[in-house]
Design an enzyme around this catalytic site. Structure first.
Site, PDB file in Angstrom:
ATOM      1  N   PHE A  86     -35.427  37.520  58.197  1.00  0.00           N
ATOM      2  CA  PHE A  86     -36.455  37.192  59.191  1.00  0.00           C
ATOM      3  C   PHE A  86     -36.591  38.366  60.147  1.00  0.00           C
ATOM      4  O   PHE A  86     -35.650  38.722  60.845  1.00  0.00           O
ATOM      5  CB  PHE A  86     -36.128  35.926  59.987  1.00  0.00           C
ATOM      6  CG  PHE A  86     -37.233  35.589  60.948  1.00  0.00           C
ATOM      7  CD1 PHE A  86     -38.351  34.889  60.515  1.00  0.00           C
ATOM      8  CD2 PHE A  86     -37.206  36.032  62.266  1.00  0.00           C
ATOM      9  CE1 PHE A  86     -39.408  34.625  61.380  1.00  0.00           C
ATOM     10  CE2 PHE A  86     -38.257  35.768  63.141  1.00  0.00           C
ATOM     11  CZ  PHE A  86     -39.355  35.065  62.689  1.00  0.00           C
ATOM     12  N   ASP A 127     -31.569  45.185  62.352  1.00  0.00           N
ATOM     13  CA  ASP A 127     -32.365  44.342  63.246  1.00  0.00           C
ATOM     14  C   ASP A 127     -31.389  43.427  63.976  1.00  0.00           C
ATOM     15  O   ASP A 127     -30.915  42.447  63.412  1.00  0.00           O
ATOM     16  CB  ASP A 127     -33.391  43.539  62.425  1.00  0.00           C
ATOM     17  CG  ASP A 127     -34.206  42.585  63.301  1.00  0.00           C
ATOM     18  OD1 ASP A 127     -33.838  42.371  64.479  1.00  0.00           O
ATOM     19  OD2 ASP A 127     -35.209  42.030  62.795  1.00  0.00           O
ATOM     20  N   LYS A 158     -35.586  40.065  72.249  1.00  0.00           N
ATOM     21  CA  LYS A 158     -35.129  38.768  72.772  1.00  0.00           C
ATOM     22  C   LYS A 158     -34.426  38.886  74.138  1.00  0.00           C
ATOM     23  O   LYS A 158     -35.089  38.977  75.144  1.00  0.00           O
ATOM     24  CB  LYS A 158     -34.284  38.067  71.716  1.00  0.00           C
ATOM     25  CG  LYS A 158     -35.142  37.701  70.484  1.00  0.00           C
ATOM     26  CD  LYS A 158     -34.730  36.426  69.803  1.00  0.00           C
ATOM     27  CE  LYS A 158     -35.858  35.901  68.920  1.00  0.00           C
ATOM     28  NZ  LYS A 158     -35.684  36.179  67.503  1.00  0.00           N
TER      29      LYS A 158
HETATM   30  C1  LIG Z   1     -36.873  36.659  66.662  1.00  0.00           C
HETATM   31  C2  LIG Z   1     -36.627  37.743  65.697  1.00  0.00           C
HETATM   32  C3  LIG Z   1     -37.612  38.705  65.422  1.00  0.00           C
HETATM   33  C4  LIG Z   1     -39.015  38.630  65.970  1.00  0.00           C
HETATM   34  O1  LIG Z   1     -39.070  38.686  67.350  1.00  0.00           O
HETATM   35  P1  LIG Z   1     -40.427  38.173  68.093  1.00  0.00           P
HETATM   36  O2  LIG Z   1     -40.181  38.552  69.529  1.00  0.00           O
HETATM   37  O3  LIG Z   1     -40.505  36.711  67.870  1.00  0.00           O
HETATM   38  O4  LIG Z   1     -41.546  38.919  67.484  1.00  0.00           O
HETATM   39  C5  LIG Z   1     -37.285  39.727  64.554  1.00  0.00           C
HETATM   40  N1  LIG Z   1     -36.063  39.809  64.003  1.00  0.00           N
HETATM   41  C6  LIG Z   1     -35.087  38.912  64.240  1.00  0.00           C
HETATM   42  C7  LIG Z   1     -33.755  39.057  63.600  1.00  0.00           C
HETATM   43  C8  LIG Z   1     -35.354  37.830  65.086  1.00  0.00           C
HETATM   44  O5  LIG Z   1     -34.406  36.910  65.291  1.00  0.00           O
END
Ligand SMILES: *Cc1c(COP(=O)(O)O)cnc(C)c1O
Length: 398
Positions: free
Chosen positions: A140, A225, A254
């Protein structure tokens, strides 16, 4: 307006791209949130780990108020007095040479993709438009059209094509499968060191180290990520720190601005970041003084309030209590620090009903996939608060 009226309004005029629990919140403080009737809940989701510092942290409220009265937006057409200090502080905090701030996490991922593609073509010598990025099943990385192009979840993709080419996906955790697809056109490997949305999937120890070594050998950019796993969530500053691995490039988001403002950042070496030239990438709000003043304070809070250590201590306690429960519905409890997944067995009949029952008892959490409950409270949580949550969780899971 009553909660019922507010929900009706949202359902009538809003897009139905979420299936939220029907709790309407109006106030938050630390680990606690309050609904329109004044009922109090312990937040065990933290907006998908965007609230590591807790709700409405007083130090962030102060910075928000002060910065909002001074300067909020310059665009990158002009300079502002926050950008230089932010880049220096986030680079020193994480151990990278250069930083590029953006807004949402998905935008940070897009920035990483653009950087490593351009690096592949202009520095590594991959023929134009041939750069490949290896991604993982169950990943994700956000919701933009390019990012969903390499999702393996049908729900995230259905109807949204055509998709962006240039991505190869291999099973998460399978190093041999990954090694097999590496070729001279491989520019980067992109992964989450623990997959959050996929259900708190922790790869075997040694996996990240092997990938890091492979990347060095084959001159591939290893991008982690850590939007969800970073900034103390797993009991280390970065989840990659559990294996002593430093990826070549990193994406944070985040909790980077403590839940006050969307701030993400792409961090890399000078060699990678220098592929960006004036005019080839940007964002009107990326690096705005309001957001990054908040981010500067948010990372100070993480160190000064020992949130990383607290995630380790409370995370171990939280997980132990869950395991000791010996619930007949639970297959396994997994995770690191305060990123915890409770995988229910087939007979349990799905995680949603347990989340709804917990909501009634004042614990907010959210199912991920059909059968997994995620617990990820703010990192400021105390033992007594976990004890209170456990009484509720026990009542529901037993
Ligand atoms: C939440 C998340 C994203 C996307 O972040 P948004 O601010 O919602 O665009 C990307 N990678 C990971 C691992 C995430 O948990």
């Amino acid at each position: 307006m009553t909660a019922k009226e507010l929900i009706e309004l949202e359902n009538r005029y809003g897009a139905h791209n979420y299936h939220p629990l029907d709790v309407v919140l109006t106030k938050g403080e630390g680990v606690w949130v309050y609904d329109t009737d004044g009922k109090k809940y312990l937040d065990c989701l933290s907006s998908y780990s965007a609230l590591n510092q807790g709700h409405c942290h007083p130090r962030l409220v102060k910075v928000m108020q002060e910065q909002a009265t001074k300067l909020t937006l310059t665009s990158r057409a002009f300079r502002n007095d926050q950008l230089g200090p932010f880049c220096k502080e986030i680079c020193e905090f994480t151990g990278y040479e250069k930083a590029l701030p953006m807004n949402s996490g998905a935008e940070g991922v897009e920035t990483a993709i653009k950087a490593v593609r351009k690096w592949g073509h202009k520095v590594k010598g991959i023929p134009e438009n041939k750069a490949e990025i290896i991604t993982m099943s169950g990943n994700f990385h956000g919701r933009t059209t390019t990012v969903i192009s390499f999702s393996t979840e049908n729900e995230y993709k259905d109807g949204f094509g055509p998709f962006t080419p240039g991505f190869i996906t291999v099973p998460y955790g399978d190093f041999e499968a990954l090694e097999k697809v590496v070729n001279p056109n491989t520019a980067a490997i992109l992964l989450e060191p623990i997959q959050g949305e996929s259900g708190i999937v922790v790869p075997q120890d040694g996996y990240l180290r092997k990938i890091s070594e492979l990347c060095k050998k084959e001159r591939i950019i290893f991008i982690a990520d850590e939007i969800q796993t970073g900034l103390g969530r797993t009991g280390k500053l970065l989840a990659c720190d559990h294996e002593g691995v430093r990826p070549d490039a990193l994406i944070l988001g985040k909790a980077l601005a403590g839940g006050f403002y969307p701030v993400s950042v792409f961090l890399a070496s000078k060699e990678v970041m220098d592929v960006f030239r004036p005019g080839d990438h940007g964002s009107t709000f990326g690096g705005n003084p309001l957001g990054i003043a908040l981010a500067r304070e948010a990372i100070r809070i993480i160190s000064e309030e020992n949130l990383i250590e607290n995630a380790t201590v409370q995370g171990e306690y939280f997980m132990k209590r869950l395991r000791d429960m010996n619930s007949p519905h639970v297959d396994i409890v997994r995770g690191k620090g305060l990123l915890i997944g409770v995988v229910l067995n087939e007979k349990a009949g799905g995680a949603r009903q347990f989340c709804e029952a917990l909501e009634k008892r004042g614990v907010l959490c959210k199912e991920t996939h059909y059968n997994i409950i995620r617990f990820a409270p703010p990192l400021v949580i105390k033992k007594e608060e976990i004890d209170w949550a456990m009484e509720q969780i026990e009542a529901v899971l037993k």
